[in-house]
Design a protein around this motif. Structure first.
Motif, PDB file in Angstrom:
ATOM      1  N   GLN A 119       0.823  -1.206   0.000  1.00 17.37           N
ATOM      2  CA  GLN A 119       0.000   0.000   0.000  1.00 17.37           C
ATOM      3  C   GLN A 119       0.858   1.256   0.000  1.00 17.37           C
ATOM      4  O   GLN A 119       1.791   1.389   0.808  1.00 17.37           O
ATOM      5  CB  GLN A 119      -0.919   0.018   1.223  1.00 17.37           C
ATOM      6  N   VAL A 120       0.514   2.161  -0.890  1.00 19.23           N
ATOM      7  CA  VAL A 120       1.133   3.487  -0.919  1.00 19.23           C
ATOM      8  C   VAL A 120       0.024   4.514  -0.692  1.00 19.23           C
ATOM      9  O   VAL A 120      -0.971   4.518  -1.429  1.00 19.23           O
ATOM     10  CB  VAL A 120       1.841   3.756  -2.252  1.00 19.23           C
ATOM     11  N   THR A 121       0.192   5.326   0.321  1.00 19.78           N
ATOM     12  CA  THR A 121      -0.784   6.369   0.626  1.00 19.78           C
ATOM     13  C   THR A 121      -0.088   7.721   0.654  1.00 19.78           C
ATOM     14  O   THR A 121       0.897   7.899   1.365  1.00 19.78           O
ATOM     15  CB  THR A 121      -1.460   6.117   1.979  1.00 19.78           C
ATOM     16  N   VAL A 122      -0.609   8.639  -0.152  1.00 26.13           N
ATOM     17  CA  VAL A 122      -0.024   9.975  -0.235  1.00 26.13           C
ATOM     18  C   VAL A 122      -1.039  10.964   0.323  1.00 26.13           C
ATOM     19  O   VAL A 122      -2.159  11.067  -0.196  1.00 26.13           O
ATOM     20  CB  VAL A 122       0.336  10.335  -1.687  1.00 26.13           C
ATOM     21  N   SER A 123      -0.657  11.648   1.370  1.00 29.88           N
ATOM     22  CA  SER A 123      -1.563  12.607   2.005  1.00 29.88           C
ATOM     23  C   SER A 123      -1.347  14.004   1.420  1.00 29.88           C
ATOM     24  O   SER A 123      -0.241  14.371   1.038  1.00 29.88           O
ATOM     25  CB  SER A 123      -1.333  12.637   3.503  1.00 29.88           C
ATOM     26  N   SER A 124      -2.436  14.755   1.393  1.00 31.23           N
ATOM     27  CA  SER A 124      -2.350  16.113   0.829  1.00 31.23           C
ATOM     28  C   SER A 124      -1.954  17.138   1.875  1.00 31.23           C
ATOM     29  O   SER A 124      -1.905  16.848   3.050  1.00 31.23           O
ATOM     30  CB  SER A 124      -3.691  16.498   0.212  1.00 31.23           C
TER      31      SER A 124
END
Length: 124
Positions: A119-124
């Protein structure tokens, strides 16, 4: 049979970088084209990048200039360096292996072996 294990996923802020790695078992790694795909819930798995047994690469337009695929045949690994990440890059990323072919494989049906995903999660 080839077994693939991804690592390196996680949570990162927009604009940041991650490096995914995929370790392959077996003695045939150098003969495979290796690819990275990604998939969001409810969506089809989409091509990100591939590198052939000869080192030729192809990268999806959405990743060009930001993502770089590389391989180390001595270590049976393939990596995906991801820079300038955006929230739109949030997905599960999969490593895949395809037997060598005359064309550069960019379609998921061309791949024979898959990892479990990271899983790759990119937060703003």
């Amino acid at each position: 049979q080839v077994q693939l294990v991804e690592s390196g996923g996680g949570l990162v802020q927009a604009g940041g970088s991650l490096r995914l790695s995929c370790a392959a078992s077996g003695r045939t790694f150098s003969r495979h084209a290796m690819g990275w795909f990604r998939q969001a819930p409810g969506k089809e798995r989409e091509f990100v990048a591939t590198i052939t047994s000869g080192g030729m690469t192809n990268t999806a337009d959405s990743a060009k200039g930001r993502f770089t695929i590389s391989r180390d045949n001595a270590k049976n690994t393939v990596a995906l360096q991801m820079n300038s990440l955006t929230p739109e890059d949030t997905d599960v990323y999969y490593c895949a292996a395809a037997w060598a072919m005359t064309t550069i494989p960019i379609n998921r049906v061309q791949y024979d072996y898959w990892g479990q995903g990271t899983q790759v999660t990119v937060s703003s």
